[in-house]
Design an enzyme around this catalytic site. Structure first.
Site, PDB file in Angstrom:
ATOM      1  N   LYS A 107     -11.366  18.970 -25.096  1.00 38.73           N
ATOM      2  CA  LYS A 107     -10.490  18.016 -25.799  1.00 38.73           C
ATOM      3  C   LYS A 107     -11.183  17.388 -27.003  1.00 38.73           C
ATOM      4  CE  LYS A 107      -7.566  16.805 -21.825  1.00 38.73           C
ATOM      5  NZ  LYS A 107      -8.219  17.589 -20.753  1.00 38.73           N
TER       6      LYS A 107
ATOM      7  N   ASP B  62     -12.482  14.553 -32.996  1.00 35.76           N
ATOM      8  CA  ASP B  62     -13.274  13.811 -33.981  1.00 35.76           C
ATOM      9  C   ASP B  62     -13.197  14.522 -35.326  1.00 35.76           C
ATOM     10  OD1 ASP B  62     -15.205  11.948 -35.043  1.00 35.76           O
ATOM     11  OD2 ASP B  62     -16.007  11.752 -33.009  1.00 35.76           O
TER      12      ASP B  62
END
Length: 286
Positions: free
Chosen positions: A123, A126
């Site tokens: 997941k 950023d």
């Protein structure tokens, strides 16, 4: 021309004429033929999406095992015992208390032995530079052994660019929806995620979602929170059955964790989920 061909292939409809005795609500309607995994594989330009659909067709399974365990030996045991019945094995590699390079090397061998893909449920969420380092470096060096990873679309195009620069031969799933109660994903967010996927089909192979969100047969839908006997847990997870996930919600791959891992006999449970998921798929394409 390619877009037109894919659209036509993905929207094969025939007219259904009502039988004598049908009610007023059963008026003539269009029924769309859902393509088989093999037919969809032929349309794929992305080699990873093509391989996944080919594995699903050859092994007659749309089951992904969520192997959320904390010891390497348990992970490898599950991979070997459940491997014949799955198309994908999903890991949370940072849950392992005894992770080593040997663990992932053995896991890759198991994937080759049983013909399944490895999906690291990292997941990523950023900026591009950061996810690139997380993907290729650090303790886990995910890009060396995982076939598939996932990412939140929240950071935008940068998260895809960062991952693709070090893993162009891999596949990425965008998280379009979540199965947890009270999650903050909105319909607008899901729509934007779909658009991001469509703009990056060379790397994005599909979605983590609770239902089918795209009619593009080249994109694969993975649905988590699937369980045969439970409606949820005390931590916000909401379960649906394989029939609902594949049949009613028209997803492609069911992700099952505790329904198999916590079963008295995980192998028997995996066979049950494989059968239930694939039968639901067969009913869709008939």
């Amino acid at each position: 021309m390619e877009k037109v061909q894919v659209f036509i292939a993905g929207n094969q409809c025939s007219q259904l004429v009502p039988h004598l005795g049908d009610t007023q609500s059963d008026k003539t309607k269009n029924i769309c033929k859902q393509l088989s995994y093999g037919e969809r594989a032929v349309l794929c330009k992305n080699s990873l999406a093509k391989r996944l659909l080919e594995v699903m067709s050859a092994k007659e399974t749309n089951l992904a095992l969520s192997a959320d365990v904390t010891e390497s030996q348990e992970l490898l045991k599950l991979a070997d015992e459940i491997g014949p019945f799955i198309c994908v094995l999903k890991t949370h590699i940072d849950e392992l208390k005894d992770f080593s390079e040997s663990t992932v090397k053995q896991l890759v061998k198991m994937a080759e032995k049983h013909n399944f893909l490895i999906f690291e449920d990292r997941k990523f969420a950023d900026i591009g530079q950061t996810v690139q380092q997380q993907f290729q470096g650090g303790l886990y060096q995910i890009s060396k052994w995982a076939d598939i990873v996932d990412a939140h679309s929240l950071p935008g195009q940068g998260v895809i660019d960062g991952l693709k620069q070090v893993g162009a031969s891999k596949g990425c799933l965008l998280i379009a929806e979540m199965s947890s109660k009270g999650n903050l994903i909105t319909e607008s967010y899901t729509k934007s995620t779909l658009q991001l996927a469509e703009a990056n089909r060379d790397f994005v192979i599909g979605f983590i979602c609770t239902k089918k969100i795209s009619d593009d047969p080249r994109l694969v839908h993975f649905t988590p929170g699937v369980h045969l006997n439970s409606s949820g847990d005390l931590k916000g997870q909401q379960y649906i059955t394989p029939q609902e996930a594949i049949g009613s919600r028209r997803s492609d791959v069911i992700i099952v964790g505790r329904g198999i891992i916590s079963a008295e006999n995980p192998v028997t449970a995996a066979q049950m989920y494989q059968k239930a998921g694939f039968q639901a798929y067969l009913e869709q394409i008939q």
